[in-house]
Design a protein around this motif. Sequence first.
Motif, PDB file in Angstrom:
ATOM      1  N   PHE A  29       6.938  10.219  15.310  1.00  0.00           N
ATOM      2  CA  PHE A  29       6.627  11.297  14.367  1.00  0.00           C
ATOM      3  C   PHE A  29       7.880  11.630  13.556  1.00  0.00           C
ATOM      4  CE2 PHE A  29       3.441  11.625  17.680  1.00  0.00           C
ATOM      5  CZ  PHE A  29       2.271  11.759  16.941  1.00  0.00           C
ATOM      6  N   ASP A  30       8.207  10.741  12.644  1.00  0.00           N
ATOM      7  CA  ASP A  30       9.446  10.881  11.867  1.00  0.00           C
ATOM      8  C   ASP A  30       9.195  11.627  10.557  1.00  0.00           C
ATOM      9  OD1 ASP A  30       7.905   8.697  11.068  1.00  0.00           O
ATOM     10  OD2 ASP A  30       9.635   7.547  10.358  1.00  0.00           O
ATOM     11  N   TYR A  31       8.489  12.746  10.675  1.00  0.00           N
ATOM     12  CA  TYR A  31       8.356  13.664   9.541  1.00  0.00           C
ATOM     13  C   TYR A  31       8.607  15.067  10.078  1.00  0.00           C
ATOM     14  CZ  TYR A  31       3.500  13.352  11.387  1.00  0.00           C
ATOM     15  OH  TYR A  31       2.379  13.299  12.178  1.00  0.00           O
ATOM     16  N   TYR A  32       8.958  15.971   9.174  1.00  0.00           N
ATOM     17  CA  TYR A  32       9.472  17.266   9.613  1.00  0.00           C
ATOM     18  C   TYR A  32       8.857  18.400   8.797  1.00  0.00           C
ATOM     19  CZ  TYR A  32      12.745  13.913  11.461  1.00  0.00           C
ATOM     20  OH  TYR A  32      13.278  12.836  12.103  1.00  0.00           O
TER      21      TYR A  32
ATOM     22  N   ILE B  63       0.828  -1.198   0.000  1.00  0.00           N
ATOM     23  CA  ILE B  63       0.000   0.000   0.000  1.00  0.00           C
ATOM     24  C   ILE B  63       0.867   1.255   0.000  1.00  0.00           C
ATOM     25  CG2 ILE B  63      -1.919  -1.147   1.175  1.00  0.00           C
ATOM     26  CD1 ILE B  63      -1.012   0.280   3.781  1.00  0.00           C
ATOM     27  N   PRO B  64       0.368   2.354  -0.576  1.00  0.00           N
ATOM     28  CA  PRO B  64       1.072   3.636  -0.459  1.00  0.00           C
ATOM     29  C   PRO B  64       0.766   4.269   0.890  1.00  0.00           C
ATOM     30  CG  PRO B  64      -0.920   3.921  -1.759  1.00  0.00           C
ATOM     31  CD  PRO B  64      -0.848   2.460  -1.404  1.00  0.00           C
ATOM     32  N   HIS B  65       1.791   4.854   1.518  1.00  0.00           N
ATOM     33  CA  HIS B  65       1.537   5.501   2.811  1.00  0.00           C
ATOM     34  C   HIS B  65       1.361   7.004   2.689  1.00  0.00           C
ATOM     35  CE1 HIS B  65       5.601   7.062   2.971  1.00  0.00           C
ATOM     36  NE2 HIS B  65       6.168   5.877   3.090  1.00  0.00           N
ATOM     37  N   GLY B  66       1.487   7.549   1.464  1.00  0.00           N
ATOM     38  CA  GLY B  66       1.293   8.982   1.278  1.00  0.00           C
ATOM     39  C   GLY B  66       2.530   9.769   1.664  1.00  0.00           C
ATOM     40  N   GLY B  67       2.379  11.066   1.747  1.00  0.00           N
ATOM     41  CA  GLY B  67       3.483  11.961   2.080  1.00  0.00           C
ATOM     42  C   GLY B  67       3.316  12.523   3.469  1.00  0.00           C
ATOM     43  N   GLY B  68       4.169  12.102   4.410  1.00  0.00           N
ATOM     44  CA  GLY B  68       4.047  12.576   5.791  1.00  0.00           C
ATOM     45  C   GLY B  68       2.641  12.329   6.318  1.00  0.00           C
TER      46      GLY B  68
ATOM     47  N   PHE C  87       5.849  19.951   9.177  1.00  0.00           N
ATOM     48  CA  PHE C  87       4.410  19.915   8.942  1.00  0.00           C
ATOM     49  C   PHE C  87       3.677  20.708  10.032  1.00  0.00           C
ATOM     50  CE2 PHE C  87       5.962  16.355   6.471  1.00  0.00           C
ATOM     51  CZ  PHE C  87       5.202  16.434   5.315  1.00  0.00           C
ATOM     52  N   PRO C  88       2.387  21.000   9.832  1.00  0.00           N
ATOM     53  CA  PRO C  88       1.657  21.811  10.807  1.00  0.00           C
ATOM     54  C   PRO C  88       1.677  21.195  12.208  1.00  0.00           C
ATOM     55  CG  PRO C  88       0.407  21.623   8.772  1.00  0.00           C
ATOM     56  CD  PRO C  88       1.569  20.675   8.647  1.00  0.00           C
ATOM     57  N   PRO C  89       1.662  22.027  13.237  1.00  0.00           N
ATOM     58  CA  PRO C  89       1.776  21.526  14.617  1.00  0.00           C
ATOM     59  C   PRO C  89       0.747  20.454  14.966  1.00  0.00           C
ATOM     60  CG  PRO C  89       2.062  23.906  14.584  1.00  0.00           C
ATOM     61  CD  PRO C  89       1.666  23.513  13.183  1.00  0.00           C
ATOM     62  N   HIS C  90      -0.477  20.576  14.451  1.00  0.00           N
ATOM     63  CA  HIS C  90      -1.496  19.609  14.857  1.00  0.00           C
ATOM     64  C   HIS C  90      -1.168  18.196  14.399  1.00  0.00           C
ATOM     65  CE1 HIS C  90      -3.107  20.069  10.691  1.00  0.00           C
ATOM     66  NE2 HIS C  90      -3.585  18.856  10.902  1.00  0.00           N
ATOM     67  N   THR C  91      -0.315  18.062  13.370  1.00  0.00           N
ATOM     68  CA  THR C  91      -0.002  16.719  12.875  1.00  0.00           C
ATOM     69  C   THR C  91       0.945  15.967  13.808  1.00  0.00           C
ATOM     70  OG1 THR C  91       1.847  17.460  11.491  1.00  0.00           O
ATOM     71  CG2 THR C  91      -0.348  17.450  10.496  1.00  0.00           C
ATOM     72  N   TYR C  92       1.492  16.678  14.798  1.00  0.00           N
ATOM     73  CA  TYR C  92       2.327  16.019  15.804  1.00  0.00           C
ATOM     74  C   TYR C  92       1.518  15.667  17.052  1.00  0.00           C
ATOM     75  CZ  TYR C  92       5.954  17.559  12.658  1.00  0.00           C
ATOM     76  OH  TYR C  92       6.718  17.766  11.528  1.00  0.00           O
ATOM     77  N   ASP C  93       0.218  15.939  16.982  1.00  0.00           N
ATOM     78  CA  ASP C  93      -0.686  15.567  18.070  1.00  0.00           C
ATOM     79  C   ASP C  93      -1.621  14.431  17.656  1.00  0.00           C
ATOM     80  OD1 ASP C  93       0.309  17.533  19.809  1.00  0.00           O
ATOM     81  OD2 ASP C  93      -1.005  19.055  18.926  1.00  0.00           O
ATOM     82  N   LEU C  94      -1.380  13.842  16.500  1.00  0.00           N
ATOM     83  CA  LEU C  94      -2.220  12.732  16.055  1.00  0.00           C
ATOM     84  C   LEU C  94      -2.154  11.588  17.056  1.00  0.00           C
ATOM     85  CD1 LEU C  94      -1.346  12.634  12.237  1.00  0.00           C
ATOM     86  CD2 LEU C  94      -3.414  13.573  13.291  1.00  0.00           C
ATOM     87  N   ARG C  95      -3.250  10.882  17.183  1.00  0.00           N
ATOM     88  CA  ARG C  95      -3.300   9.721  18.066  1.00  0.00           C
ATOM     89  C   ARG C  95      -3.854   8.526  17.290  1.00  0.00           C
ATOM     90  NH1 ARG C  95      -0.355  12.449  20.089  1.00  0.00           N
ATOM     91  NH2 ARG C  95      -0.352  13.446  22.152  1.00  0.00           N
ATOM     92  N   TRP C  96      -3.267   7.387  17.516  1.00  0.00           N
ATOM     93  CA  TRP C  96      -3.773   6.124  16.949  1.00  0.00           C
ATOM     94  C   TRP C  96      -3.276   5.013  17.874  1.00  0.00           C
ATOM     95  CZ3 TRP C  96      -2.074   1.610  14.199  1.00  0.00           C
ATOM     96  CH2 TRP C  96      -3.127   0.921  13.575  1.00  0.00           C
ATOM     97  N   PRO C  97      -4.019   4.789  18.975  1.00  0.00           N
ATOM     98  CA  PRO C  97      -3.520   3.934  20.059  1.00  0.00           C
ATOM     99  C   PRO C  97      -3.777   2.441  19.852  1.00  0.00           C
ATOM    100  CG  PRO C  97      -5.606   4.895  20.677  1.00  0.00           C
ATOM    101  CD  PRO C  97      -5.276   5.468  19.315  1.00  0.00           C
TER     102      PRO C  97
END
Length: 273
Positions: A82-85, A20-25, A87-97
């Motif tokens: 979060f191994d991407y750099y 599958i493609p994981h997209g960009g960041g 990007f908007p601040p909210h993307t470092y608050d993503l949750r997927w537990p």
Amino acid sequence: MQRSAADLRPMTMRQPSFYIPHGGGPCFFMDDPAGTWTGMEAFLRGLPGRLPERPGAILIVSGHWETEGFRFSASPRPPLIFDYYGFPPHTYDLRWPAPGDPALAERAAGLLRTAGFPAATDPDRGIDHGVFVPLKVAFPDADIPVVEMSLDRDLDPVAAWRAGRALRPLRDEGVLILGAGMSFHNLPAYRNRQATEPSMAFDDWLAEAVEGDPAGREARLARWVNAPAARFAHPREEHLLPLMVAAGASDGPGSRVYGEVVMDTMISGFRFD
């Protein structure tokens, strides 16, 4: 109820494997007024509907984790990496537990060791964006145990394919095997119309290699560097090798189940029955 690998039993329907493609960041969780990621997101969201039944666990190979030998994440509660750099601040608050599955990690490592590969579990490893970003789209409830598998840093396509072959029994134990990468991964070439034609040439070759006689698939994929525009499509092959693992996990037919021009380059996804 969460199922561990020790509880998995042969099921009525064998799970397929996918590349599958994981997209960009964190692309699927950002504003996208141009609709760049709409088609890819729809494909990922539809992934559960392509399965014969709900998987008991997911084993996913990421192009963003390379180790000496193969490793499997074995944390019962893997954190997000979060191994991407940039990007908007909210993307470092993503949750997927999603829970991990240490028993499945050890089972998978054991299968590879039996096949002659160096393999171990890592109780501290989290899951990187090549895993949690596409899976947050496909399985938003985060209620299926997930184990991430690394690539051997030698990046040998034959070794990756044969590692996938060693993992085949898991598909009969309710485990969905996924390879996550990008079928075209040349960052400077994205959004360059001159990249469209060579990306399509490589993609056509890749689809032909996947969809041909399964008996010859290993040999075809092993020679991927001889494909049209191969090193243009993949200056470094870490985003292609998860395909080798997914392909090796199947001796059945392969098919292209997603294909779209994204950022002026052809991106595809593949299924193996």
